[in-house]
Design a protein around this motif. Structure first.
Motif, PDB file in Angstrom:
ATOM      1  N   PHE A 184       0.822  -1.207   0.000  1.00  0.00           N
ATOM      2  CA  PHE A 184       0.000   0.000   0.000  1.00  0.00           C
ATOM      3  C   PHE A 184       0.860   1.264   0.000  1.00  0.00           C
ATOM      4  N   GLU A 185       2.029   1.214   0.610  1.00  0.00           N
ATOM      5  CA  GLU A 185       2.943   2.360   0.566  1.00  0.00           C
ATOM      6  C   GLU A 185       3.469   2.562  -0.859  1.00  0.00           C
ATOM      7  N   ILE A 186       3.845   1.471  -1.517  1.00  0.00           N
ATOM      8  CA  ILE A 186       4.307   1.546  -2.909  1.00  0.00           C
ATOM      9  C   ILE A 186       3.175   2.065  -3.792  1.00  0.00           C
ATOM     10  N   GLU A 187       1.969   1.557  -3.579  1.00  0.00           N
ATOM     11  CA  GLU A 187       0.799   1.972  -4.349  1.00  0.00           C
ATOM     12  C   GLU A 187       0.519   3.461  -4.150  1.00  0.00           C
ATOM     13  N   THR A 188       0.608   3.926  -2.921  1.00  0.00           N
ATOM     14  CA  THR A 188       0.366   5.336  -2.615  1.00  0.00           C
ATOM     15  C   THR A 188       1.357   6.222  -3.365  1.00  0.00           C
ATOM     16  N   GLN A 189       2.621   5.854  -3.357  1.00  0.00           N
ATOM     17  CA  GLN A 189       3.647   6.636  -4.064  1.00  0.00           C
ATOM     18  C   GLN A 189       3.374   6.641  -5.574  1.00  0.00           C
ATOM     19  N   ALA A 190       2.923   5.519  -6.107  1.00  0.00           N
ATOM     20  CA  ALA A 190       2.607   5.442  -7.533  1.00  0.00           C
ATOM     21  C   ALA A 190       1.445   6.375  -7.882  1.00  0.00           C
ATOM     22  N   TYR A 191       0.400   6.375  -7.058  1.00  0.00           N
ATOM     23  CA  TYR A 191      -0.734   7.261  -7.327  1.00  0.00           C
ATOM     24  C   TYR A 191      -0.335   8.720  -7.193  1.00  0.00           C
ATOM     25  N   LYS A 192       0.538   9.037  -6.260  1.00  0.00           N
ATOM     26  CA  LYS A 192       1.012  10.415  -6.141  1.00  0.00           C
ATOM     27  C   LYS A 192       1.702  10.856  -7.430  1.00  0.00           C
ATOM     28  N   LYS A 193       2.535   9.980  -8.008  1.00  0.00           N
ATOM     29  CA  LYS A 193       3.208  10.302  -9.273  1.00  0.00           C
ATOM     30  C   LYS A 193       2.197  10.505 -10.391  1.00  0.00           C
ATOM     31  N   ILE A 194       1.225   9.594 -10.464  1.00  0.00           N
ATOM     32  CA  ILE A 194       0.213   9.669 -11.524  1.00  0.00           C
ATOM     33  C   ILE A 194      -0.603  10.952 -11.393  1.00  0.00           C
ATOM     34  N   LEU A 195      -1.041  11.262 -10.187  1.00  0.00           N
ATOM     35  CA  LEU A 195      -1.874  12.449  -9.973  1.00  0.00           C
ATOM     36  C   LEU A 195      -1.084  13.738 -10.180  1.00  0.00           C
ATOM     37  N   THR A 196       0.189  13.723  -9.885  1.00  0.00           N
ATOM     38  CA  THR A 196       1.023  14.909 -10.085  1.00  0.00           C
ATOM     39  C   THR A 196       1.190  15.203 -11.569  1.00  0.00           C
ATOM     40  N   ARG A 197       1.281  14.157 -12.379  1.00  0.00           N
ATOM     41  CA  ARG A 197       1.453  14.342 -13.830  1.00  0.00           C
ATOM     42  C   ARG A 197       0.153  14.742 -14.517  1.00  0.00           C
ATOM     43  N   LYS A 198      -0.966  14.575 -13.851  1.00  0.00           N
ATOM     44  CA  LYS A 198      -2.297  14.922 -14.369  1.00  0.00           C
ATOM     45  C   LYS A 198      -2.558  14.292 -15.731  1.00  0.00           C
ATOM     46  N   GLN A 199      -2.633  15.105 -16.773  1.00  0.00           N
ATOM     47  CA  GLN A 199      -2.998  14.623 -18.106  1.00  0.00           C
ATOM     48  C   GLN A 199      -1.809  14.079 -18.895  1.00  0.00           C
TER      49      GLN A 199
ATOM     50  N   GLU B 241       9.953   2.822 -13.620  1.00  0.00           N
ATOM     51  CA  GLU B 241       9.746   4.224 -13.258  1.00  0.00           C
ATOM     52  C   GLU B 241       9.037   4.351 -11.910  1.00  0.00           C
ATOM     53  N   PHE B 242       8.170   3.386 -11.597  1.00  0.00           N
ATOM     54  CA  PHE B 242       7.467   3.379 -10.319  1.00  0.00           C
ATOM     55  C   PHE B 242       8.224   2.596  -9.242  1.00  0.00           C
ATOM     56  N   GLU B 243       9.410   2.130  -9.593  1.00  0.00           N
ATOM     57  CA  GLU B 243      10.259   1.367  -8.674  1.00  0.00           C
ATOM     58  C   GLU B 243       9.547   0.112  -8.171  1.00  0.00           C
ATOM     59  N   MET B 244       8.915  -0.599  -9.106  1.00  0.00           N
ATOM     60  CA  MET B 244       8.225  -1.853  -8.813  1.00  0.00           C
ATOM     61  C   MET B 244       8.773  -2.925  -9.747  1.00  0.00           C
ATOM     62  N   SER B 245       8.651  -4.164  -9.313  1.00  0.00           N
ATOM     63  CA  SER B 245       8.939  -5.263 -10.236  1.00  0.00           C
ATOM     64  C   SER B 245       7.768  -5.344 -11.217  1.00  0.00           C
ATOM     65  N   SER B 246       7.965  -6.020 -12.328  1.00  0.00           N
ATOM     66  CA  SER B 246       6.882  -6.169 -13.305  1.00  0.00           C
ATOM     67  C   SER B 246       5.695  -6.912 -12.715  1.00  0.00           C
ATOM     68  N   VAL B 247       5.969  -7.876 -11.837  1.00  0.00           N
ATOM     69  CA  VAL B 247       4.879  -8.643 -11.204  1.00  0.00           C
ATOM     70  C   VAL B 247       4.058  -7.740 -10.284  1.00  0.00           C
ATOM     71  N   VAL B 248       4.740  -6.958  -9.451  1.00  0.00           N
ATOM     72  CA  VAL B 248       4.031  -6.062  -8.526  1.00  0.00           C
ATOM     73  C   VAL B 248       3.279  -4.987  -9.320  1.00  0.00           C
ATOM     74  N   PHE B 249       3.880  -4.483 -10.401  1.00  0.00           N
ATOM     75  CA  PHE B 249       3.202  -3.484 -11.226  1.00  0.00           C
ATOM     76  C   PHE B 249       1.942  -4.074 -11.861  1.00  0.00           C
ATOM     77  N   THR B 250       1.988  -5.348 -12.211  1.00  0.00           N
ATOM     78  CA  THR B 250       0.794  -6.008 -12.750  1.00  0.00           C
ATOM     79  C   THR B 250      -0.308  -6.039 -11.689  1.00  0.00           C
ATOM     80  N   GLY B 251       0.069  -6.258 -10.429  1.00  0.00           N
ATOM     81  CA  GLY B 251      -0.906  -6.179  -9.341  1.00  0.00           C
ATOM     82  C   GLY B 251      -1.477  -4.778  -9.210  1.00  0.00           C
ATOM     83  N   PHE B 252      -0.618  -3.771  -9.385  1.00  0.00           N
ATOM     84  CA  PHE B 252      -1.073  -2.381  -9.367  1.00  0.00           C
ATOM     85  C   PHE B 252      -2.062  -2.147 -10.511  1.00  0.00           C
ATOM     86  N   MET B 253      -1.733  -2.698 -11.694  1.00  0.00           N
ATOM     87  CA  MET B 253      -2.624  -2.569 -12.853  1.00  0.00           C
ATOM     88  C   MET B 253      -3.985  -3.201 -12.574  1.00  0.00           C
TER      89      MET B 253
END
Length: 163
Positions: A28-43, A56-68
């Motif tokens: 959830f901490e990794i997820e929170t940081q990812a959403y902060k990046k996404i929301l900061t970039r806006k469009q 770029e999100f400092e996640m493994s591909s497997v963990v990023f798939t979970g985020f997806m």
């Protein structure tokens, strides 16, 4: 084995309760940081290979798939998670109103209360989305009362007509 299957295996693995809590707290901490990046970039949406965005999100591909998996229904175009590979082209083009709604639905207070939302949705928009979410969650009874007018249109009470 697909990245998504690997993620499900990790997420559903048998652990002691304290290990399980530690796993999800870290995620959830990794997820929170990812959403902060996404929301900061806006469009300015992320569009690249899955492995590049994961890095770029400092996640493994497997963990990023979970985020997806968590963000998928908020994307303009949903992704077939079972077909994701490291080299798959991924677009995080989001419908921000839908994302906010889905965060409410997931009861992810740590996400829908992020300060970064202030630059994306106005307080009025957030209030409208919260109101819509509450309305969608209300139980609606379709039961016809015995003394209600009959739905057939006869003008009689339901108990004296079709009931």
């Amino acid at each position: 084995m697909s990245l998504y299957s690997q993620w499900n295996g990790i997420a559903e693995a048998e652990r002691a309760p304290e290990e399980n809590q530690a796993f999800w707290d870290e995620y959830f901490e990794i997820e929170t940081q990812a959403y902060k990046k996404i929301l900061t970039r806006k469009q300015d949406f992320y569009e690249d290979k899955l492995s590049a965005i994961a890095a770029e999100f400092e996640m493994s591909s497997v963990v990023f798939t979970g985020f997806m998996d968590g963000i998928n229904t908020s994307l303009d175009k949903e992704v077939d998670l079972d077909k994701l590979k490291e080299g798959s082209k991924v677009s995080l083009r989001l419908d921000f109103e839908k994302l906010y709604y889905n965060m409410l639905e997931a009861k992810a207070k740590w996400l829908y209360t992020l300060d970064e939302w202030d630059d994306i949705l106005s307080e009025e928009q957030k209030t409208q989305i919260r109101t819509q979410w509450r309305t969608d969650k209300q139980a609606v009874s379709t039961k016809i009362g015995r003394n209600s007018p009959c739905p057939c249109g006869s003008g009689k009470k339901y108990k004296k007509c079709c009931g």
